[in-house]
Design a protein around this motif. Structure first.
Motif, PDB file in Angstrom:
ATOM      1  N   ILE A 128       0.834  -1.206   0.000  1.00 54.45           N
ATOM      2  CA  ILE A 128       0.000   0.000   0.000  1.00 54.45           C
ATOM      3  C   ILE A 128       0.866   1.253   0.000  1.00 54.45           C
ATOM      4  O   ILE A 128       0.639   2.181  -0.784  1.00 54.45           O
ATOM      5  N   LEU A 129       1.877   1.273   0.854  1.00 56.55           N
ATOM      6  CA  LEU A 129       2.762   2.446   0.940  1.00 56.55           C
ATOM      7  C   LEU A 129       3.427   2.774  -0.393  1.00 56.55           C
ATOM      8  O   LEU A 129       3.678   3.935  -0.696  1.00 56.55           O
ATOM      9  N   THR A 154      -1.656   1.727  13.183  1.00 55.35           N
ATOM     10  CA  THR A 154      -2.077   1.982  11.804  1.00 55.35           C
ATOM     11  C   THR A 154      -2.489   0.671  11.149  1.00 55.35           C
ATOM     12  O   THR A 154      -1.832  -0.351  11.341  1.00 55.35           O
ATOM     13  N   THR A 155      -3.530   0.712  10.368  1.00 54.16           N
ATOM     14  CA  THR A 155      -3.995  -0.459   9.611  1.00 54.16           C
ATOM     15  C   THR A 155      -3.784  -0.202   8.116  1.00 54.16           C
ATOM     16  O   THR A 155      -3.610   0.946   7.703  1.00 54.16           O
ATOM     17  N   ALA A 160      -4.353   3.482   3.331  1.00 51.34           N
ATOM     18  CA  ALA A 160      -5.029   3.826   2.066  1.00 51.34           C
ATOM     19  C   ALA A 160      -5.792   5.136   2.211  1.00 51.34           C
ATOM     20  O   ALA A 160      -5.787   5.967   1.296  1.00 51.34           O
ATOM     21  N   GLU A 161      -6.435   5.332   3.360  1.00 50.64           N
ATOM     22  CA  GLU A 161      -7.171   6.576   3.596  1.00 50.64           C
ATOM     23  C   GLU A 161      -6.223   7.770   3.630  1.00 50.64           C
ATOM     24  O   GLU A 161      -6.537   8.835   3.082  1.00 50.64           O
ATOM     25  N   SER A 162      -5.049   7.585   4.222  1.00 51.04           N
ATOM     26  CA  SER A 162      -4.093   8.701   4.274  1.00 51.04           C
ATOM     27  C   SER A 162      -3.571   9.066   2.892  1.00 51.04           C
ATOM     28  O   SER A 162      -3.143  10.191   2.661  1.00 51.04           O
ATOM     29  N   LEU A 171     -11.590  -1.467  -1.880  1.00 53.37           N
ATOM     30  CA  LEU A 171     -11.075  -2.833  -2.029  1.00 53.37           C
ATOM     31  C   LEU A 171     -10.738  -3.424  -0.661  1.00 53.37           C
ATOM     32  O   LEU A 171     -11.115  -4.567  -0.358  1.00 53.37           O
ATOM     33  N   LEU A 172     -10.056  -2.670   0.162  1.00 53.20           N
ATOM     34  CA  LEU A 172      -9.666  -3.150   1.487  1.00 53.20           C
ATOM     35  C   LEU A 172     -10.870  -3.355   2.395  1.00 53.20           C
ATOM     36  O   LEU A 172     -10.942  -4.329   3.146  1.00 53.20           O
TER      37      LEU A 172
END
Length: 176
Positions: A128-129, A154-155, A160-162, A171-172
């Motif tokens: 994700i990062l 952090t999840t 993804a929201e950040s 998707l998540l």
């Protein structure tokens, strides 16, 4: 009386220190040199031997995108779940690099898709990062936990929201 130095060079066998042999083994994996890697395996090199950073030949071959070397090592019993000194597995490295074929090999060989590094971050979080959407999909299909919390709480969803990626957030959130 003749000394060893008087013999022709072709009859002298080179001698290597254990440190030199280890360095050559890891360089061979890092460079994906199949023939030499095969010779190390035939000679009895410990396939899961770790260097001073905790890297195995599998971690190095994976990280440097050498699919054939990865397959060879897995075929000879390389453990895809060995952690390096930072707690990363071979899958962690390929997740942020986006090497799908290698990730598939590692997962098929039993790599833990939810393995945590020393900061409790998973391969999914690294994917994700670094914006590796195909890798994210593969990891989710393979059972990666989108609700896992790292050491800072952090999840993957929060990551993804950040980043503001609506498609990725959806998707998540669709995962159980």
């Amino acid at each position: 009386m003749t000394s060893n130095s008087d013999k022709p060079a072709s009859s002298q066998k080179p001698t290597f220190t254990p440190e030199q042999i280890e360095a050559l083994y890891f360089d061979t994996a890092r460079q994906g040199e199949i023939e030499l890697l095969t010779e190390f395996i035939r000679a009895g090199m410990d396939i899961n031997h770790q260097n001073h950073e905790g890297h195995t030949a599998l971690i190095l071959a994976s990280y440097h995108n050498h699919t054939q070397a990865v397959q060879l090592l897995l075929d000879h019993g390389a453990d895809p779940n060995i952690l390096d000194n930072k707690g990363a597995t071979a899958l962690t490295g390929v997740a942020f690099k986006g090497y799908i074929p290698i990730a598939e090999l590692l997962i098929k060989a039993g790599a833990d898709v939810n393995a945590e590094n020393n900061l409790k971050r998973t391969a999914l979080m690294f994917a994700i990062l670094f914006g590796r959407k195909d890798m994210i999909k593969l990891l989710l299909q393979s059972g990666a936990n989108p609700h896992h919390e790292d050491g800072e709480g952090t999840t993957p969803i929060k990551l993804a929201e950040s980043q503001g990626d609506i498609e990725l957030i959806q998707l998540l959130k669709q995962q159980n």
